[in-house]
Design a protein around this motif. Structure first.
Motif, PDB file in Angstrom:
ATOM      1  N   ASN A 148      14.525  -0.887   8.121  1.00 23.57           N
ATOM      2  CA  ASN A 148      15.815  -1.536   8.331  1.00 23.57           C
ATOM      3  C   ASN A 148      16.620  -1.608   7.032  1.00 23.57           C
ATOM      4  OD1 ASN A 148      14.764  -3.710   6.815  1.00 23.57           O
ATOM      5  ND2 ASN A 148      14.190  -4.840   8.666  1.00 23.57           N
ATOM      6  N   LEU A 149      16.024  -1.128   5.936  1.00 22.41           N
ATOM      7  CA  LEU A 149      16.685  -0.946   4.636  1.00 22.41           C
ATOM      8  C   LEU A 149      17.057  -2.272   3.950  1.00 22.41           C
ATOM      9  CD1 LEU A 149      17.112   1.777   3.268  1.00 22.41           C
ATOM     10  CD2 LEU A 149      19.526   1.637   3.860  1.00 22.41           C
ATOM     11  N   THR A 150      16.381  -3.341   4.311  1.00 22.51           N
ATOM     12  CA  THR A 150      16.686  -4.635   3.704  1.00 22.51           C
ATOM     13  C   THR A 150      15.922  -4.859   2.401  1.00 22.51           C
ATOM     14  OG1 THR A 150      14.948  -5.697   5.025  1.00 22.51           O
ATOM     15  CG2 THR A 150      17.193  -5.730   5.919  1.00 22.51           C
ATOM     16  N   ALA A 151      14.853  -4.109   2.173  1.00 21.26           N
ATOM     17  CA  ALA A 151      13.958  -4.408   1.049  1.00 21.26           C
ATOM     18  C   ALA A 151      13.842  -3.242   0.070  1.00 21.26           C
ATOM     19  CB  ALA A 151      12.573  -4.791   1.575  1.00 21.26           C
ATOM     20  N   LEU A 152      14.924  -2.485  -0.096  1.00 18.38           N
ATOM     21  CA  LEU A 152      14.909  -1.361  -1.033  1.00 18.38           C
ATOM     22  C   LEU A 152      15.142  -1.889  -2.446  1.00 18.38           C
ATOM     23  CD1 LEU A 152      14.670   1.750  -1.146  1.00 18.38           C
ATOM     24  CD2 LEU A 152      17.164   1.843  -1.017  1.00 18.38           C
ATOM     25  N   ASN A 153      14.083  -2.355  -3.078  1.00 14.31           N
ATOM     26  CA  ASN A 153      14.186  -2.983  -4.393  1.00 14.31           C
ATOM     27  C   ASN A 153      14.140  -1.933  -5.504  1.00 14.31           C
ATOM     28  OD1 ASN A 153      11.408  -2.344  -4.895  1.00 14.31           O
ATOM     29  ND2 ASN A 153      10.817  -4.150  -3.717  1.00 14.31           N
ATOM     30  N   PRO A 154      14.378  -2.333  -6.765  1.00 17.39           N
ATOM     31  CA  PRO A 154      14.377  -1.368  -7.878  1.00 17.39           C
ATOM     32  C   PRO A 154      13.076  -0.583  -8.015  1.00 17.39           C
ATOM     33  CG  PRO A 154      15.391  -3.416  -8.571  1.00 17.39           C
ATOM     34  CD  PRO A 154      14.835  -3.667  -7.196  1.00 17.39           C
ATOM     35  N   ASN A 155      11.949  -1.201  -7.713  1.00 15.82           N
ATOM     36  CA  ASN A 155      10.663  -0.503  -7.795  1.00 15.82           C
ATOM     37  C   ASN A 155      10.616   0.663  -6.812  1.00 15.82           C
ATOM     38  OD1 ASN A 155       8.047   0.078  -8.620  1.00 15.82           O
ATOM     39  ND2 ASN A 155       7.121  -1.439  -7.252  1.00 15.82           N
ATOM     40  N   TRP A 156      11.059   0.405  -5.578  1.00 19.20           N
ATOM     41  CA  TRP A 156      11.118   1.462  -4.575  1.00 19.20           C
ATOM     42  C   TRP A 156      12.085   2.570  -5.003  1.00 19.20           C
ATOM     43  CZ3 TRP A 156       8.912   3.542  -0.465  1.00 19.20           C
ATOM     44  CH2 TRP A 156       7.926   2.828   0.217  1.00 19.20           C
ATOM     45  N   LYS A 157      13.236   2.184  -5.511  1.00 18.21           N
ATOM     46  CA  LYS A 157      14.235   3.171  -5.917  1.00 18.21           C
ATOM     47  C   LYS A 157      13.703   4.080  -7.013  1.00 18.21           C
ATOM     48  CE  LYS A 157      18.254   0.350  -4.688  1.00 18.21           C
ATOM     49  NZ  LYS A 157      19.451  -0.368  -5.195  1.00 18.21           N
ATOM     50  N   ASP A 158      12.991   3.492  -7.949  1.00 19.78           N
ATOM     51  CA  ASP A 158      12.443   4.271  -9.051  1.00 19.78           C
ATOM     52  C   ASP A 158      11.395   5.268  -8.565  1.00 19.78           C
ATOM     53  OD1 ASP A 158      11.944   4.789 -11.953  1.00 19.78           O
ATOM     54  OD2 ASP A 158       9.972   3.957 -11.425  1.00 19.78           O
ATOM     55  N   VAL A 159      10.550   4.830  -7.636  1.00 14.28           N
ATOM     56  CA  VAL A 159       9.451   5.674  -7.167  1.00 14.28           C
ATOM     57  C   VAL A 159       9.945   6.763  -6.220  1.00 14.28           C
ATOM     58  CG1 VAL A 159       7.357   5.675  -5.745  1.00 14.28           C
ATOM     59  CG2 VAL A 159       7.669   3.927  -7.506  1.00 14.28           C
ATOM     60  N   ILE A 160      10.765   6.386  -5.242  1.00 13.37           N
ATOM     61  CA  ILE A 160      11.117   7.315  -4.174  1.00 13.37           C
ATOM     62  C   ILE A 160      11.998   8.456  -4.664  1.00 13.37           C
ATOM     63  CG2 ILE A 160      13.232   6.229  -3.322  1.00 13.37           C
ATOM     64  CD1 ILE A 160      10.267   7.602  -1.237  1.00 13.37           C
ATOM     65  N   THR A 161      12.766   8.239  -5.712  1.00 13.49           N
ATOM     66  CA  THR A 161      13.649   9.296  -6.220  1.00 13.49           C
ATOM     67  C   THR A 161      12.887  10.387  -6.968  1.00 13.49           C
ATOM     68  OG1 THR A 161      14.097   7.900  -8.151  1.00 13.49           O
ATOM     69  CG2 THR A 161      15.709   7.860  -6.366  1.00 13.49           C
TER      70      THR A 161
ATOM     71  N   GLU B 180       0.814  -1.212   0.000  1.00 17.89           N
ATOM     72  CA  GLU B 180       0.000   0.000   0.000  1.00 17.89           C
ATOM     73  C   GLU B 180       0.850   1.265   0.000  1.00 17.89           C
ATOM     74  OE1 GLU B 180      -2.613  -3.216   1.705  1.00 17.89           O
ATOM     75  OE2 GLU B 180      -0.518  -2.587   1.885  1.00 17.89           O
ATOM     76  N   HIS B 181       2.051   1.167   0.549  1.00 22.45           N
ATOM     77  CA  HIS B 181       2.930   2.332   0.567  1.00 22.45           C
ATOM     78  C   HIS B 181       3.377   2.706  -0.846  1.00 22.45           C
ATOM     79  CE1 HIS B 181       4.132   1.689   5.060  1.00 22.45           C
ATOM     80  NE2 HIS B 181       2.959   2.271   4.919  1.00 22.45           N
ATOM     81  N   ILE B 182       3.770   1.709  -1.623  1.00 22.77           N
ATOM     82  CA  ILE B 182       4.145   1.958  -3.015  1.00 22.77           C
ATOM     83  C   ILE B 182       2.946   2.487  -3.799  1.00 22.77           C
ATOM     84  CG2 ILE B 182       4.557   0.718  -5.183  1.00 22.77           C
ATOM     85  CD1 ILE B 182       7.115   1.391  -4.054  1.00 22.77           C
ATOM     86  N   GLN B 183       1.767   1.922  -3.575  1.00 25.44           N
ATOM     87  CA  GLN B 183       0.560   2.370  -4.262  1.00 25.44           C
ATOM     88  C   GLN B 183       0.250   3.824  -3.928  1.00 25.44           C
ATOM     89  OE1 GLN B 183      -2.469  -0.419  -3.126  1.00 25.44           O
ATOM     90  NE2 GLN B 183      -1.358  -2.181  -3.970  1.00 25.44           N
ATOM     91  N   LEU B 184       0.472   4.188  -2.670  1.00 27.04           N
ATOM     92  CA  LEU B 184       0.232   5.559  -2.255  1.00 27.04           C
ATOM     93  C   LEU B 184       1.200   6.519  -2.941  1.00 27.04           C
ATOM     94  CD1 LEU B 184      -1.110   7.668  -0.482  1.00 27.04           C
ATOM     95  CD2 LEU B 184       0.421   7.005   1.376  1.00 27.04           C
ATOM     96  N   LEU B 185       2.469   6.147  -3.013  1.00 24.63           N
ATOM     97  CA  LEU B 185       3.459   6.996  -3.678  1.00 24.63           C
ATOM     98  C   LEU B 185       3.160   7.121  -5.174  1.00 24.63           C
ATOM     99  CD1 LEU B 185       6.751   5.841  -1.904  1.00 24.63           C
ATOM    100  CD2 LEU B 185       5.328   7.841  -1.401  1.00 24.63           C
ATOM    101  N   ASP B 186       2.775   6.019  -5.793  1.00 26.26           N
ATOM    102  CA  ASP B 186       2.387   6.064  -7.210  1.00 26.26           C
ATOM    103  C   ASP B 186       1.213   7.008  -7.424  1.00 26.26           C
ATOM    104  OD1 ASP B 186       4.280   4.384  -8.355  1.00 26.26           O
ATOM    105  OD2 ASP B 186       3.119   2.577  -7.929  1.00 26.26           O
TER     106      ASP B 186
END
Length: 202
Positions: free
Chosen positions: A85-98, A62-68
């Motif tokens: 804890n920064l263990t799950a920063l995947n490419p999808n997150w990197k693309d969205v958060i930047t 839901e967090h990714i959906q909210l950012l989208d």
């Protein structure tokens, strides 16, 4: 460290071993459904800041959906705060958060390398954490570090401090306050040990 309200691993342990329920937080929220997006469009234009916590927020879809949703509605000016804890920063997150203008990260790191992996076993790779920190700093995101002092991390805290200062001078200012409390804690610990030894001797 997180309790069962915020840690899915601890929550599973409590489900598996009912005798642990007496230690369970009364605020456990595993049965609550947070429908983040259902009515978000009603406040879309007034939102200034969003804080994402967990469990592990990078695993909550839901967090990714909210950012989208914010990106599609031209609201990348919203200030985003993420505790992880920064263990799950995947490419999808990197693309969205930047795509967002202001992002603040609070990263939980108790120790480095093998000690850190031991404390946060089983799904914790120090190499991954190190690379992800590099990524955050590359995009000039605001980064703060949360450290929990435990019997495992306490004796290795000097290497953690050295890592921050030598590799990421950016963190140095944030660590000054931490260092004060760390050495204050050691001072109190030494007083307790000395008092105990004195009691044993007499």
């Amino acid at each position: 460290m997180c309790n069962s309200s915020y840690s899915s691993i601890w929550a599973k342990q409590i489900d598996e071993y009912p005798e642990l329920k007496k230690y369970q937080s009364p605020f456990r929220r595993n049965n609550v459904s947070f429908k983040i997006l259902e009515n978000f469009h009603l406040i879309r234009d007034n939102v200034k800041k969003i804080a994402m916590t967990g469990g592990e927020p990078l695993l909550i879809m839901e967090h990714i959906q909210l950012l989208d949703f914010l990106i599609k509605n031209n609201r990348t000016d919203v200030e985003i705060t993420i505790t992880t804890n920064l263990t799950a920063l995947n490419p999808n997150w990197k693309d969205v958060i930047t795509k967002f203008q202001t992002v603040h990260w609070t990263v939980s790191i108790d120790a480095i390398e093998s000690i850190g992996e031991y404390i946060r076993w089983p799904n914790y790779s120090w190499e991954t954490i190190d690379k992800n920190l590099d990524f955050l700093l590359q995009y000039k995101h605001s980064v703060a570090i949360n450290t929990t002092l435990t019997p495992y991390s306490l004796l290795d805290i000097d290497r953690l401090v050295d890592y921050y200062i030598s590799t990421y001078s950016y963190f140095f200012r944030n660590f000054l306050i931490f260092l004060f409390f760390y050495y204050f804690f050691l001072f109190i610990l030494m007083l307790i040990i000395c008092h105990y030894l004195k009691f044993i001797m007499y």
